[in-house]
Every structure is written in C-alpha cells, then in structure tokens.
Design an enzyme around this catalytic site. Structure first.
Site, PDB file in Angstrom:
ATOM      1  N   LEU A  69      -4.061   0.215  -5.898  1.00 25.05           N
ATOM      2  CA  LEU A  69      -2.638  -0.119  -5.884  1.00 25.05           C
ATOM      3  C   LEU A  69      -1.750   1.116  -5.826  1.00 25.05           C
ATOM      4  O   LEU A  69      -0.554   1.011  -5.567  1.00 25.05           O
ATOM      5  CB  LEU A  69      -2.269  -0.923  -7.148  1.00 25.05           C
ATOM      6  CG  LEU A  69      -3.191  -2.091  -7.539  1.00 25.05           C
ATOM      7  CD1 LEU A  69      -2.612  -2.815  -8.748  1.00 25.05           C
ATOM      8  CD2 LEU A  69      -3.398  -3.047  -6.380  1.00 25.05           C
TER       9      LEU A  69
ATOM     10  N   SER B 269       0.810  -4.409   2.648  1.00 23.33           N
ATOM     11  CA  SER B 269       2.222  -4.720   2.415  1.00 23.33           C
ATOM     12  C   SER B 269       2.820  -5.516   3.555  1.00 23.33           C
ATOM     13  O   SER B 269       2.480  -5.317   4.726  1.00 23.33           O
ATOM     14  CB  SER B 269       3.011  -3.415   2.244  1.00 23.33           C
ATOM     15  OG  SER B 269       4.402  -3.649   2.264  1.00 23.33           O
TER      16      SER B 269
ATOM     17  N   ASP C  83      -5.806  12.319  -9.059  1.00 28.33           N
ATOM     18  CA  ASP C  83      -4.793  12.465  -8.014  1.00 28.33           C
ATOM     19  C   ASP C  83      -5.359  11.836  -6.744  1.00 28.33           C
ATOM     20  O   ASP C  83      -6.472  12.180  -6.315  1.00 28.33           O
ATOM     21  CB  ASP C  83      -4.487  13.947  -7.787  1.00 28.33           C
ATOM     22  CG  ASP C  83      -3.292  14.169  -6.869  1.00 28.33           C
ATOM     23  OD1 ASP C  83      -3.103  13.384  -5.921  1.00 28.33           O
ATOM     24  OD2 ASP C  83      -2.547  15.141  -7.094  1.00 28.33           O
TER      25      ASP C  83
ATOM     26  N   HIS D  11       7.375  -8.657  -4.378  1.00 24.46           N
ATOM     27  CA  HIS D  11       7.170  -9.326  -5.657  1.00 24.46           C
ATOM     28  C   HIS D  11       7.795  -8.488  -6.755  1.00 24.46           C
ATOM     29  O   HIS D  11       7.602  -7.276  -6.804  1.00 24.46           O
ATOM     30  CB  HIS D  11       5.689  -9.606  -5.916  1.00 24.46           C
ATOM     31  CG  HIS D  11       4.779  -8.467  -5.619  1.00 24.46           C
ATOM     32  ND1 HIS D  11       4.512  -8.024  -4.338  1.00 24.46           N
ATOM     33  CD2 HIS D  11       4.066  -7.650  -6.433  1.00 24.46           C
ATOM     34  CE1 HIS D  11       3.681  -7.006  -4.372  1.00 24.46           C
ATOM     35  NE2 HIS D  11       3.401  -6.746  -5.651  1.00 24.46           N
TER      36      HIS D  11
ATOM     37  N   GLY E 249       2.087   1.424 -12.707  1.00 21.78           N
ATOM     38  CA  GLY E 249       3.150   0.752 -11.971  1.00 21.78           C
ATOM     39  C   GLY E 249       3.286  -0.705 -12.380  1.00 21.78           C
ATOM     40  O   GLY E 249       2.560  -1.213 -13.233  1.00 21.78           O
TER      41      GLY E 249
ATOM     42  N   GLN F 115       2.864   6.033  -2.808  1.00 24.14           N
ATOM     43  CA  GLN F 115       4.298   6.281  -2.805  1.00 24.14           C
ATOM     44  C   GLN F 115       4.878   5.045  -2.141  1.00 24.14           C
ATOM     45  O   GLN F 115       4.829   4.905  -0.923  1.00 24.14           O
ATOM     46  CB  GLN F 115       4.628   7.545  -2.006  1.00 24.14           C
ATOM     47  CG  GLN F 115       6.083   8.026  -2.090  1.00 24.14           C
ATOM     48  CD  GLN F 115       7.124   7.029  -1.667  1.00 24.14           C
ATOM     49  OE1 GLN F 115       7.760   6.388  -2.527  1.00 24.14           O
ATOM     50  NE2 GLN F 115       7.307   6.849  -0.368  1.00 24.14           N
ATOM     51  N   SER F 116       5.423   4.130  -2.927  1.00 18.24           N
ATOM     52  CA  SER F 116       5.677   2.780  -2.422  1.00 18.24           C
ATOM     53  C   SER F 116       7.134   2.462  -2.140  1.00 18.24           C
ATOM     54  O   SER F 116       7.452   1.317  -1.812  1.00 18.24           O
ATOM     55  CB  SER F 116       5.130   1.757  -3.425  1.00 18.24           C
ATOM     56  OG  SER F 116       5.749   1.927  -4.698  1.00 18.24           O
TER      57      SER F 116
ATOM     58  N   TYR G 218       3.843  13.213   2.788  1.00 17.57           N
ATOM     59  CA  TYR G 218       3.296  12.867   1.473  1.00 17.57           C
ATOM     60  C   TYR G 218       2.977  11.374   1.396  1.00 17.57           C
ATOM     61  O   TYR G 218       1.929  10.970   0.894  1.00 17.57           O
ATOM     62  CB  TYR G 218       4.290  13.252   0.374  1.00 17.57           C
ATOM     63  CG  TYR G 218       3.850  12.855  -1.019  1.00 17.57           C
ATOM     64  CD1 TYR G 218       2.940  13.634  -1.726  1.00 17.57           C
ATOM     65  CD2 TYR G 218       4.339  11.697  -1.611  1.00 17.57           C
ATOM     66  CE1 TYR G 218       2.533  13.273  -2.996  1.00 17.57           C
ATOM     67  CE2 TYR G 218       3.936  11.319  -2.880  1.00 17.57           C
ATOM     68  CZ  TYR G 218       3.031  12.118  -3.572  1.00 17.57           C
ATOM     69  OH  TYR G 218       2.619  11.743  -4.831  1.00 17.57           O
TER      70      TYR G 218
ATOM     71  N   TYR H 247       6.259   4.536   5.324  1.00 20.71           N
ATOM     72  CA  TYR H 247       5.464   3.779   4.354  1.00 20.71           C
ATOM     73  C   TYR H 247       4.670   2.681   5.052  1.00 20.71           C
ATOM     74  O   TYR H 247       3.470   2.519   4.828  1.00 20.71           O
ATOM     75  CB  TYR H 247       6.375   3.166   3.289  1.00 20.71           C
ATOM     76  CG  TYR H 247       5.692   2.160   2.399  1.00 20.71           C
ATOM     77  CD1 TYR H 247       4.833   2.568   1.389  1.00 20.71           C
ATOM     78  CD2 TYR H 247       5.908   0.795   2.572  1.00 20.71           C
ATOM     79  CE1 TYR H 247       4.197   1.638   0.561  1.00 20.71           C
ATOM     80  CE2 TYR H 247       5.287  -0.139   1.754  1.00 20.71           C
ATOM     81  CZ  TYR H 247       4.435   0.291   0.758  1.00 20.71           C
ATOM     82  OH  TYR H 247       3.805  -0.634  -0.048  1.00 20.71           O
TER      83      TYR H 247
ATOM     84  N   GLU I 126       5.613  -5.006   4.648  1.00 20.11           N
ATOM     85  CA  GLU I 126       6.369  -4.065   5.473  1.00 20.11           C
ATOM     86  C   GLU I 126       5.621  -3.713   6.755  1.00 20.11           C
ATOM     87  O   GLU I 126       6.228  -3.247   7.719  1.00 20.11           O
ATOM     88  CB  GLU I 126       6.664  -2.795   4.680  1.00 20.11           C
ATOM     89  CG  GLU I 126       7.710  -2.964   3.592  1.00 20.11           C
ATOM     90  CD  GLU I 126       9.125  -3.136   4.128  1.00 20.11           C
ATOM     91  OE1 GLU I 126       9.394  -2.667   5.254  1.00 20.11           O
ATOM     92  OE2 GLU I 126       9.959  -3.737   3.429  1.00 20.11           O
TER      93      GLU I 126
END
Length: 347
Positions: free
Chosen positions: A85, A130, A63, A183, A11, A88-89, A100, A153, A132
C-alpha cells in the site's frame, strides 16, 4: 498463525488493514520510514511493546526505494501475505516530484515482486492500484476499461499494475491488484480534498479559520468508506485464483457536492467560506471517475454499505469532535446501526 506484511501501514488504508487483520487473528508486520519524528499516530492505539507477551503487531524500518532493506525484512518476516500500500499517493503533489513518485509508487512494486519470485515462497501479493489509472477513459470504468493516466502518480500506478500482471502470468505468482476508487475516512490525510474540507469546516465552526482554499470544484469522483475497502483487499487474497478487481460505490459526486453536503450538515453556506486558488489545479485534469463494481459483488460478494452522504457526515462528525465541539451525530448513528460490532476505531 498467518503472517501479513503491510507497506504503508501508517497511512489511512494501512492502519485500517492492520486493525482488520489483527481482528482475524493474524500476526501483522508493517514497514515504516525512519524519520526524526514519529509518524505512527494512526496505529498507536493498536501497537504494544513487541517484547510483551501476546504482541501481534511488529514494525520494521525500511524504505521502498532500498531493495536491500526490503529484501531483509521479507526474508526475516517470511510473510504469508504482502499488502503493498505504500506510495507517494497525492496526485497533485506527483506533478511536483514526478521522478520520486515513479520510484516509490511504481518501481517499488517490481522490487517486491522480484523478491517474492526469488524466495520461491508461496507468498500472496496484493498491489494497491488506483482508479486514477483510468484518467479520462469513458465512465463507468471496470476491469476491462483501457487505462489513460493523466498524472505522474497515475502513470506510476499503471506501471505497477502491469508489472503485477506480468509476474502473475510469467512466474505463476499469486499476485493481484485492487483498482480502488477514492475511499475516505476520518483518517484520510489532511492534504486530500475531502479531509481538507471537513477539517476546515470544523475549524470554521470553532472560530479557528475563516476560509478554505480549493481548486477544481467540478471534478467528480466515486467516494467510498475506507474500512469497507480494506476488507475487500483481504477478500481478494482469499480468492481461489489471483484476479484484479475494481472496487467502488458506482456513484459519482463532485467536489462542489461534497462541500454542499458537509457545510449544509453543519448549517452553513459553503459559498461564504470557499476561495478558489489556481495552485490547487492539476496540469492535466481528470473530470469523471466512477466505478462499475459489479464483478466484485458477483465473484466476492462485496458491496459497500456507506454511501456518499453518510460518508460526509461520518467525516464531519469526527473532525468536529476533534476541535472540542459536539457533532450533530448522524454519522455516528449510522455506524452504530450498520456496524454495531465494528473492528475499527472511529477516529
């Protein structure tokens, strides 16, 4: 030679972090998903055949939902540092696949922490939390601001954040969370709004696209430059004690402002090219997220150099170049001035 293990190495953040750690002399290991096509484009420029002499970047198939695979990798690598890091962002997508998202962005943290605990090795652990998580909590948000998650999320990240704190306090692990605000960079995924805008702008200039379809233009975010933020990840693991830090610029700008800045930089009026599509609105919106990063500056000496307008120009220049056009170059000039010996590539 110190070893670091990075989940999510393919990523944006993982690729920059890998470059940074290699520049510091680390041996770097990354976990990638086995897929039918290669998804390593962000790290191809630093990857060499692991059998060649001097190779210091190694990739392992794994995984985040598979405890056995993760355990085998950690056991065989025996890292000094683990940077978690992988996730599923994408916030909007998390409404479509909440289970998931909870598994990969939340439970994976518990899996790794439990492996560190059982190994009894002195591993330092970084959790990618995060902004969020704050949701609609009063701004500006700092390390003491209550969480009010507004998406699957964000809920998953709150779980992972508190599990990190629990393992730190309950089992005395060196485990800390970086609460990173938005960012961005030329390596940002193309489904994220900032990169969606700059890529669409480049395609419009190249006559490959006529419109870009977006959702809420009034949402305000604290946008910084990703390479600077991964340096802070490393700084947190060099601290004498494991602590959580808010990382951001302290400035908030709306999606509309990002559009205005990007299109005006290219000499265009964004209103002629933007259409609103209800599909891109969230079920529960977050209006304003902006960091209070004073503690990061005070305790770790971290302060961002690249601010909002400069960030937009850096991203526009990169995407314009990718479609074969000559960019205005103000973003490139800023990087040459502020980072003449930078450790990352600009693409």
């Amino acid at each position: 030679m110190k070893k670091a293990l990075i989940t999510g190495i393919t990523g944006q953040d993982g690729s920059y972090l890998a470059e940074y750690l290699l520049s510091l002399g680390y041996e770097v290991h990354g976990i990638i998903r086995r897929a039918s096509t290669f998804n390593t484009s962000r790290i191809d420029h630093i990857y060499v055949d692991p059998h060649m002499r001097g190779a210091r970047l190694f990739l392992h198939y794994g995984d985040l939902a598979d405890s056995e695979q993760l355990s085998n990798i950690i056991y065989n690598v025996r890292p000094d540092d683990i940077y978690h890091l992988g996730a599923q962002s994408h916030v909007r997508v998390s409404f479509d696949i909440p289970e998931y998202t909870g598994n990969i962005a939340g439970l994976s943290t518990t899996r790794i922490l439990q492996m560190i605990r059982r190994s009894q090795n002195r591993v330092k652990f970084y959790q990618a939390s995060s902004s969020e998580m704050f949701g609609n909590s009063p701004a500006p948000q700092n390390e003491s601001t209550p969480f009010n998650p507004r998406s699957p999320y964000a809920c998953a990240k709150v779980y992972a954040h508190w599990m990190t704190a629990n393992y730190r306090e309950g089992y005395k692990l060196f485990a800390c969370s970086g609460i990173l605000f938005n960012h961005e960079s030329p390596r940002r995924g193309e489904i994220f709004v900032t990169r969606k805008i700059t890529r669409a702008l480049a395609d419009i200039l190249a006559k490959k696209q006529e419109k870009v379809y977006l959702g809420n233009l009034e949402a305000k975010r604290d946008w910084g430059f990703a390479p600077e933020y991964v340096e802070m990840m490393w700084k947190m693991l060099q601290n004498s004690t494991p602590e959580d830090f808010v990382v951001g610029t302290g400035e908030a700008h709306s999606v509309r402002e990002f559009l205005e800045e990007a299109f005006s930089y290219a000499g265009l009026n964004y209103e002629k090219y933007v259409e609103i599509d209800p599909r891109y609105f969230r079920a529960t919106e977050v209006d304003l997220i902006v960091a209070d990063p004073r503690r990061a500056k005070l305790k770790l000496g971290w302060e961002p150099k690249v601010k909002f307008k400069e960030l937009v120009k850096i991203m526009v220049d990169a995407d314009v170049r990718k479609v074969g056009l000559e960019p205005a170059g103000e973003g490139d000039a800023l990087l040459e001035k502020e980072y003449p010996s930078r450790w990352w590539r600009t693409d």
